[in-house]
Scaffold this motif. Structure first.
Motif, mmCIF file in Angstrom:
data_model
loop_
_atom_site.group_PDB
_atom_site.id
_atom_site.type_symbol
_atom_site.label_atom_id
_atom_site.label_comp_id
_atom_site.label_asym_id
_atom_site.label_seq_id
_atom_site.Cartn_x
_atom_site.Cartn_y
_atom_site.Cartn_z
ATOM 1 N N PRO A 1 -15.089 -60.085 -142.994
ATOM 2 C CA PRO A 1 -16.215 -59.557 -143.767
ATOM 3 C C PRO A 1 -16.804 -60.521 -144.789
ATOM 4 N N GLU A 2 -15.965 -61.379 -145.375
ATOM 5 C CA GLU A 2 -16.452 -62.302 -146.414
ATOM 6 C C GLU A 2 -17.560 -63.225 -145.917
ATOM 7 N N LEU A 3 -17.626 -63.476 -144.609
ATOM 8 C CA LEU A 3 -18.578 -64.455 -144.079
ATOM 9 C C LEU A 3 -19.592 -63.871 -143.101
ATOM 10 N N VAL A 4 -19.495 -62.581 -142.812
ATOM 11 C CA VAL A 4 -20.370 -61.961 -141.807
ATOM 12 C C VAL A 4 -21.847 -62.138 -142.153
ATOM 13 N N GLU A 5 -22.221 -61.907 -143.394
ATOM 14 C CA GLU A 5 -23.649 -61.993 -143.753
ATOM 15 C C GLU A 5 -24.209 -63.402 -143.570
ATOM 16 N N GLU A 6 -23.395 -64.426 -143.820
ATOM 17 C CA GLU A 6 -23.860 -65.799 -143.606
ATOM 18 C C GLU A 6 -24.166 -66.035 -142.130
ATOM 19 N N VAL A 7 -23.295 -65.548 -141.263
ATOM 20 C CA VAL A 7 -23.512 -65.724 -139.826
ATOM 21 C C VAL A 7 -24.701 -64.894 -139.367
ATOM 22 N N ARG A 8 -24.819 -63.683 -139.878
ATOM 23 C CA ARG A 8 -25.970 -62.839 -139.522
ATOM 24 C C ARG A 8 -27.277 -63.551 -139.904
ATOM 25 N N SER A 9 -27.302 -64.152 -141.079
ATOM 26 C CA SER A 9 -28.499 -64.856 -141.536
ATOM 27 C C SER A 9 -28.849 -66.016 -140.607
ATOM 28 N N LEU A 10 -27.837 -66.788 -140.188
ATOM 29 C CA LEU A 10 -28.087 -67.896 -139.262
ATOM 30 C C LEU A 10 -28.617 -67.380 -137.924
ATOM 31 N N GLN A 11 -27.998 -66.318 -137.422
ATOM 32 C CA GLN A 11 -28.451 -65.744 -136.156
ATOM 33 C C GLN A 11 -29.880 -65.206 -136.281
ATOM 34 N N ALA A 12 -30.186 -64.572 -137.396
ATOM 35 C CA ALA A 12 -31.538 -64.052 -137.614
ATOM 36 C C ALA A 12 -32.555 -65.185 -137.650
ATOM 37 N N ARG A 13 -32.220 -66.283 -138.315
ATOM 38 C CA ARG A 13 -33.133 -67.427 -138.354
ATOM 39 C C ARG A 13 -33.390 -67.967 -136.962
ATOM 40 N N PHE A 14 -32.357 -68.005 -136.125
ATOM 41 C CA PHE A 14 -32.535 -68.519 -134.766
ATOM 42 C C PHE A 14 -33.366 -67.561 -133.922
ATOM 43 N N HIS A 15 -33.039 -66.302 -133.959
ATOM 44 C CA HIS A 15 -33.663 -65.328 -133.051
ATOM 45 C C HIS A 15 -34.977 -64.741 -133.543
ATOM 46 N N ARG A 16 -35.181 -64.768 -134.853
ATOM 47 C CA ARG A 16 -36.386 -64.152 -135.404
ATOM 48 C C ARG A 16 -37.352 -65.168 -135.986
ATOM 49 N N ALA B 1 -24.186 -58.400 -130.513
ATOM 50 C CA ALA B 1 -24.989 -57.631 -129.557
ATOM 51 C C ALA B 1 -25.830 -56.587 -130.289
ATOM 52 N N GLY B 2 -25.250 -55.962 -131.302
ATOM 53 C CA GLY B 2 -25.999 -54.981 -132.086
ATOM 54 C C GLY B 2 -27.185 -55.598 -132.804
ATOM 55 N N TRP B 3 -26.976 -56.766 -133.382
ATOM 56 C CA TRP B 3 -28.083 -57.455 -134.061
ATOM 57 C C TRP B 3 -29.181 -57.826 -133.076
ATOM 58 N N LEU B 4 -28.798 -58.345 -131.923
ATOM 59 C CA LEU B 4 -29.798 -58.746 -130.933
ATOM 60 C C LEU B 4 -30.619 -57.546 -130.483
ATOM 61 N N THR B 5 -29.964 -56.407 -130.301
ATOM 62 C CA THR B 5 -30.682 -55.182 -129.939
ATOM 63 C C THR B 5 -31.627 -54.783 -131.063
ATOM 64 N N GLU B 6 -31.141 -54.834 -132.285
ATOM 65 C CA GLU B 6 -31.955 -54.491 -133.465
ATOM 66 C C GLU B 6 -33.190 -55.381 -133.559
ATOM 67 N N TRP B 7 -33.042 -56.646 -133.186
ATOM 68 C CA TRP B 7 -34.144 -57.615 -133.272
ATOM 69 C C TRP B 7 -34.968 -57.695 -131.988
ATOM 70 N N ASN B 8 -34.683 -56.812 -131.027
ATOM 71 C CA ASN B 8 -35.396 -56.784 -129.737
ATOM 72 C C ASN B 8 -35.307 -58.101 -128.981
ATOM 73 N N VAL B 9 -34.149 -58.736 -129.035
ATOM 74 C CA VAL B 9 -33.911 -59.975 -128.309
ATOM 75 C C VAL B 9 -33.403 -59.613 -126.909
ATOM 76 N N THR B 10 -33.911 -60.292 -125.901
ATOM 77 C CA THR B 10 -33.467 -60.059 -124.535
ATOM 78 C C THR B 10 -31.970 -60.322 -124.426
ATOM 79 N N ALA B 11 -31.295 -59.444 -123.727
ATOM 80 C CA ALA B 11 -29.845 -59.585 -123.560
ATOM 81 C C ALA B 11 -29.517 -60.885 -122.833
ATOM 82 N N PRO B 12 -28.370 -61.502 -123.154
ATOM 83 C CA PRO B 12 -27.980 -62.735 -122.463
ATOM 84 C C PRO B 12 -27.669 -62.445 -120.991
#
Length: 158
Positions: free
Chosen positions: A142-157, A110-121
């Motif tokens: 924590p070991e895998l958070v950045e990988e998931v963030r990157s995938l989410q960023a690619r989808f939403h941004r 939710a924090g990432w989506l807000t940061e990227w100005n994505v409409t809330a679900p």
């Protein structure tokens, strides 16, 4: 606490999330593991076809309800790239599955989506324990958070 021996299951969840992204879906992936450590089934998000209920966690709950005894379900663990949404948390609880281990929390996403100005679900994100209070939930990892963030960023941004 998430053990080192569980990281391969979580890495597979991230791989499934990447597969979902490549197929035009939101990047989420999940793996159902039996109490003995055997991978029982896995799935990825399949919402691109228009059915927004085609989340992998929901699919795993339906699979387990149809194929496992209540005892087997309770001993199983759902590993997933992102914490269950309320729909999937409810399915998990109703089916009587065991523990959930997620890479990224609903709060992080939710924090990432807000940061990227994505409409809330259309459905509010809630922690699993608010929907299914008796389910043991562990994460983020924590070991895998950045990988998931990157995938989410690619989808939403893009």
């Amino acid at each position: 606490m998430v053990k080192e021996s569980e990281l391969p299951y979580l890495r597979r969840c991230v791989e499934l999330a990447a597969e979902a992204l490549e197929a035009g879906d939101e990047p989420f992936g999940s793996v159902l593991v039996g109490g003995d450590g055997t991978v029982l089934t896995e799935d990825r998000n399949r919402v691109a076809g228009g059915d927004r209920t085609q989340h992998p966690e929901f699919a795993l709950a339906r699979w387990a309800a149809a194929r496992l005894t209540p005892r087997e379900r309770a001993a199983a663990t759902v590993y997933t790239s992102g914490e269950h949404c309320p729909m999937c948390a409810a399915a998990h609880g109703w089916v009587g599955l065991g523990r959930i281990v997620y890479v990224v929390s609903s709060e992080q996403l939710a924090g990432w989506l807000t940061e990227w100005n994505v409409t809330a679900p259309p459905v509010r994100t809630l922690p699993v324990h608010e929907v299914a209070p008796d389910v043991t939930v562990e994460g983020p990892v924590p070991e895998l958070v950045e990988e998931v963030r990157s995938l989410q960023a690619r989808f939403h941004r893009g």
